[in-house]
Design a protein around this motif. Structure first.
Motif, PDB file in Angstrom:
ATOM      1  N   UNK A   7       0.816  -1.234   0.000  1.00  0.00           N
ATOM      2  CA  UNK A   7       0.000   0.000   0.000  1.00  0.00           C
ATOM      3  C   UNK A   7       0.840   1.272   0.000  1.00  0.00           C
ATOM      4  N   UNK A   8       2.016   1.202   0.592  1.00  0.00           N
ATOM      5  CA  UNK A   8       2.863   2.385   0.716  1.00  0.00           C
ATOM      6  C   UNK A   8       3.591   2.720  -0.584  1.00  0.00           C
ATOM      7  N   UNK A   9       3.978   1.664  -1.353  1.00  0.00           N
ATOM      8  CA  UNK A   9       4.863   1.915  -2.495  1.00  0.00           C
ATOM      9  C   UNK A   9       4.399   1.326  -3.835  1.00  0.00           C
ATOM     10  N   UNK A  15      -5.269  -0.862  -3.146  1.00  0.00           N
ATOM     11  CA  UNK A  15      -6.238  -1.579  -3.958  1.00  0.00           C
ATOM     12  C   UNK A  15      -5.685  -2.867  -4.551  1.00  0.00           C
ATOM     13  N   UNK A  16      -4.478  -3.231  -4.146  1.00  0.00           N
ATOM     14  CA  UNK A  16      -3.837  -4.455  -4.650  1.00  0.00           C
ATOM     15  C   UNK A  16      -4.702  -5.679  -4.331  1.00  0.00           C
ATOM     16  N   UNK A  17      -4.663  -6.676  -5.235  1.00  0.00           N
ATOM     17  CA  UNK A  17      -5.526  -7.858  -5.069  1.00  0.00           C
ATOM     18  C   UNK A  17      -5.270  -8.609  -3.762  1.00  0.00           C
ATOM     19  N   UNK A  30      -3.983   0.808   3.995  1.00  0.00           N
ATOM     20  CA  UNK A  30      -3.072   1.955   4.017  1.00  0.00           C
ATOM     21  C   UNK A  30      -2.608   2.262   5.435  1.00  0.00           C
ATOM     22  N   UNK A  31      -3.518   2.126   6.402  1.00  0.00           N
ATOM     23  CA  UNK A  31      -3.172   2.387   7.796  1.00  0.00           C
ATOM     24  C   UNK A  31      -2.151   1.362   8.301  1.00  0.00           C
ATOM     25  N   UNK A  32      -2.413   0.068   8.007  1.00  0.00           N
ATOM     26  CA  UNK A  32      -1.482  -0.989   8.414  1.00  0.00           C
ATOM     27  C   UNK A  32      -0.106  -0.768   7.782  1.00  0.00           C
ATOM     28  N   UNK A  33      -0.105  -0.375   6.511  1.00  0.00           N
ATOM     29  CA  UNK A  33       1.145  -0.155   5.801  1.00  0.00           C
ATOM     30  C   UNK A  33       1.936   0.998   6.413  1.00  0.00           C
ATOM     31  N   UNK A  34       1.230   2.048   6.796  1.00  0.00           N
ATOM     32  CA  UNK A  34       1.898   3.191   7.420  1.00  0.00           C
ATOM     33  C   UNK A  34       2.579   2.808   8.721  1.00  0.00           C
ATOM     34  N   UNK A  64       6.992   4.737 -10.623  1.00  0.00           N
ATOM     35  CA  UNK A  64       6.686   5.742  -9.591  1.00  0.00           C
ATOM     36  C   UNK A  64       6.847   5.189  -8.171  1.00  0.00           C
ATOM     37  N   UNK A  65       6.341   3.970  -7.940  1.00  0.00           N
ATOM     38  CA  UNK A  65       6.465   3.374  -6.613  1.00  0.00           C
ATOM     39  C   UNK A  65       7.910   3.095  -6.249  1.00  0.00           C
ATOM     40  N   UNK A  66       8.664   2.626  -7.216  1.00  0.00           N
ATOM     41  CA  UNK A  66      10.084   2.361  -6.979  1.00  0.00           C
ATOM     42  C   UNK A  66      10.824   3.656  -6.670  1.00  0.00           C
TER      43      UNK A  66
END
Length: 280
Positions: A7-9, A15-17, A30-34, A64-66
């Protein structure tokens, strides 16, 4: 949980499967990832060794994520190096077919008609754009297996300690053709997504000639993958040999014979239900 980097990157973000399939809402992911990333930052803040982030979901995170990951690590005092293991498309397609059939997400017929493998170009072009050739290490999957994936990875990132203490784990061993046929038929019989865990070992352990793909499927893969293999050799100097997978023509037993084999291997009897015959 390595998926919490996603979710972070990752370009698909929360929204990943992985999260959709588990019923985890985007806001929660997103919260867990943070929280997860904050813990990593805290752990490595005063650390001067190498930090290894490993996830099967990062191979297609996108440029972009990388770039975001590269900048985030740079702020912590680290330079991002991408390590990528590459495998010949024929070998990948055979492995993918086994995995999908084992999980019940695809059938033998589907995997034979439309073989699947990960594109090395799609995996390596974003790192080339973001971090450049000098910060990418590409290793052959076949070479890594000689000493074990864990040991090879540690050597690759600079570990110089003794390797004997690091266990070699065998994951997803190759299946026999008989095992794949039985699992495929079992899924069709019981109409469940996955073979029940208590029956997996019985079916996976069925011996016989090693599972491969039919000759026409292998020839299709070789033709489609030729530009990718040429690109890989040009960019990274790696030439992947076609695996000796002995393309096979599948002489499919009759459905009745396959059902009888399954019942014999699992020690089951048939019970007539409302819709179909099911193991009981």
């Amino acid at each position: 949980d390595h998926a919490l980097l996603v979710p972070e990157f990752h370009r698909f973000g929360p929204g990943h499967f992985h999260f959709k399939n588990r019923g985890i809402a985007a806001d929660d992911a997103k919260l867990q990832s943070g929280y997860f990333w904050a813990r990593i930052c805290e752990e490595i803040e005063d650390f001067d060794g190498a930090v290894l982030l490993s996830s099967e979901y990062l191979y297609n995170m996108g440029a972009p994520g990388l770039g975001r990951l590269d900048r985030a690590l740079h702020q912590l005092g680290f330079d991002l190096t991408v390590v990528c293991y590459v495998r010949h498309p024929v070998s990948l397609a055979i492995s993918s077919a086994q995995q999908n059939i084992k999980r019940g997400t695809s059938t033998i017929a589907e995997m034979t008609e439309r073989p699947r493998w990960h594109s090395v170009v799609d995996a390596l072009e974003p790192p080339l754009q973001v971090v450049g050739r000098e910060r990418i290490i590409v290793r052959s999957h076949v070479d890594a297996l000689e000493q074990g994936a864990e040991r090879d990875l540690l050597r690759t990132i600079g570990y110089r300690g003794p390797l004997a203490a690091i266990p070699r784990r065998l994951a997803n061993p190759a299946l026999s053709l008989e095992a794949v046929l039985l699992i495929d038929t079992y899924h069709a019989m019981v109409r469940e997504k996955c073979v029940p865990a208590n029956m997996v070992a019985s079916l996976l352990g069925v011996e016989g000639r090693r599972f491969s793909l039919p000759r026409r499927a292998v020839e299709c893969i070789l033709e489609q993958a030729e530009p990718e293999m040429h690109w890989l050799e040009q960019q990274f100097g790696i030439r992947l040999a076609v695996p000796d997978s002995s393309p096979q023509e599948m002489d499919m037993p009759s459905p009745t014979e396959l059902r009888e084999r399954i019942l014999s291997h699992l020690g089951l009897t048939m019970q007539k239900g409302r819709n179909d015959a099911r193991p009981s």
